[in-house]
Write a protein that holds these residues in place. Sequence first.
Motif, short mmCIF file in Angstrom:
data_model
loop_
_atom_site.label_atom_id
_atom_site.label_comp_id
_atom_site.label_asym_id
_atom_site.label_seq_id
_atom_site.Cartn_x
_atom_site.Cartn_y
_atom_site.Cartn_z
N GLY B 62 0.82 -1.21 0.00
CA GLY B 62 0.00 0.00 0.00
C GLY B 62 0.86 1.26 0.00
N ALA B 63 1.98 1.21 0.71
CA ALA B 63 2.86 2.38 0.79
C ALA B 63 3.50 2.70 -0.55
N ARG B 64 3.77 1.65 -1.32
CA ARG B 64 4.37 1.88 -2.65
C ARG B 64 3.33 2.36 -3.65
N HIS B 65 2.04 2.32 -3.25
CA HIS B 65 0.95 2.84 -4.10
C HIS B 65 0.61 4.28 -3.74
N SER B 66 1.31 4.87 -2.77
CA SER B 66 0.93 6.21 -2.32
C SER B 66 1.35 7.26 -3.33
N LEU B 67 0.87 8.48 -3.11
CA LEU B 67 1.11 9.58 -4.04
C LEU B 67 2.60 9.77 -4.31
N ASP B 68 3.38 9.51 -3.28
CA ASP B 68 4.81 9.74 -3.37
C ASP B 68 5.52 8.51 -3.94
N GLY B 69 4.80 7.39 -4.02
CA GLY B 69 5.42 6.15 -4.45
C GLY B 69 5.20 5.89 -5.93
N ASP B 70 5.73 4.80 -6.38
CA ASP B 70 5.57 4.43 -7.78
C ASP B 70 5.69 2.91 -7.81
N SER B 71 4.52 2.25 -7.83
CA SER B 71 4.53 0.80 -7.69
C SER B 71 5.12 0.11 -8.92
N SER B 72 5.33 0.88 -9.99
CA SER B 72 5.85 0.24 -11.20
C SER B 72 7.37 0.28 -11.28
N ARG B 73 8.00 1.06 -10.42
CA ARG B 73 9.47 1.06 -10.46
C ARG B 73 10.03 0.55 -9.13
N ARG B 74 11.33 0.28 -9.14
CA ARG B 74 12.01 -0.21 -7.96
C ARG B 74 11.81 0.77 -6.80
N ASP B 75 11.35 0.31 -5.66
CA ASP B 75 11.08 1.20 -4.55
C ASP B 75 11.13 0.39 -3.26
N VAL B 76 12.04 0.74 -2.35
CA VAL B 76 12.15 -0.02 -1.11
C VAL B 76 11.15 0.41 -0.04
#
Lengths: 90, 90, 90, 90, 90
Positions: B62-76
């Motif tokens: 859910g955190a990687r889906h947030s406004l600041d996140g980007d679930s389609s790229r590498r994100d820790v």
Amino acid sequence: MYMGKVVGSVVSSQKDTSLIGRKLMIVRQVDSNGDPMNREEVAADTVGAGIGEYVLMVRGAGARHSLDGDSSRRDVMDAAIVGIIDRFDK
Amino acid sequence: MYMGKVVGSVVSSQKDTSLIGRKLMIVRQVDSNGDPMNREEVAADTVGAGIGEYVLMVRGAGARHSLDGDSSRRDVMDAAIVGIIDRFDK
Amino acid sequence: MYMGKVVGSVVSSQKDTSLIGRKLMIVRQVDSNGDPMNREEVAADTVGAGIGEYVLMVRGAGARHSLDGDSSRRDVMDAAIVGIIDRFDK
Amino acid sequence: MYMGKVVGSVVSSQKDTSLIGRKLMIVRQVDSNGDPMNREEVAADTVGAGIGEYVLMVRGAGARHSLDGDSSRRDVMDAAIVGIIDRFDK
Amino acid sequence: MYMGKVVGSVVSSQKDTSLIGRKLMIVRQVDSNGDPMNREEVAADTVGAGIGEYVLMVRGAGARHSLDGDSSRRDVMDAAIVGIIDRFDK
């Protein structure tokens, strides 16, 4: 899936756009006697649960699969109320 | 989703590149009375939350889906502030 | 995977459609002596477990992969009973 | 994301091939005063953290997205050190 | 990743088909002094761990990526032993 009791709701005007229009209920976890545990969460209500009702709650990806969710679009929701408990059979 | 209170931030110069430019806030979990629980996390702020404010926090995907996140790229990132709580209705 | 003991079931008439027709059992977590821990969950039974039996329980995506689940369609289930424990070998 | 302090490492010669060549550090969770909590984990170091340093640690899928991870190939890693904490601002 | 000690195994004849043929070990979580914590789980052994050995254990999707797992097919496993700990370096 956890058992909980709806104890209130939160009001948030500044929030992620995926949360707009959702009912964000405060759920206190309970055991199967209905006794409260020391844990509270905020879950999106998807079944019309009211304050004081016992509910079934899911976390994680399951919550984004709920009636109110949409697992194919961006969605930050990680907890949802997915059932109202009529009765504990023990 | 958990309720928390922003109590500070962390400064980290050596970190995963996916964290660069993010505001990493220290959030202390609270219950719906605003009372602190014995649990602190670091979450990426996506809604402009300030120190002392009560917030909604998500974990995991859910955190990687947030406004600041980007679930389609590498994100820790595995925790994000996704809303500011105006009021607990109980 | 957790060890638990089935202590009852929940009856819920108003629930997510993906839960319809499922047996929703109340499982109390136990240790390998069969002693109860202070944690209860509701899990979908996929192996015909009865009240009083010791079971293996999975959480999260694993639960949606169980015999009773379907990881390719919408499913809110996040806990499942996936085995009946005959014996603890220690 | 959790705050922790690196307290050591583990040596393991027999392990999953996806762990070969990784630095497996023992991290003790801390609060924002740097005080230890009663929880230790083993996390793959991806930022060159040394013993005694305060670090940021992620769990789950986020760990497989870290610099040292590779979310597109088989990888059992479920915890990673993704930043070194210079300072807690409170 | 958690540190644990193998304390036994479970025998289950009635179980999800994805668990057939797997060694289901009871693992008690330990800290880096080897002292037991109050938490036990059942994990699939993928490295030939024996009773009494200290092991590395993963949870969730990581477990389905282990040598014994197959993340591309239906698999309920949510915990796996992925390494044998030779030594804690502190």
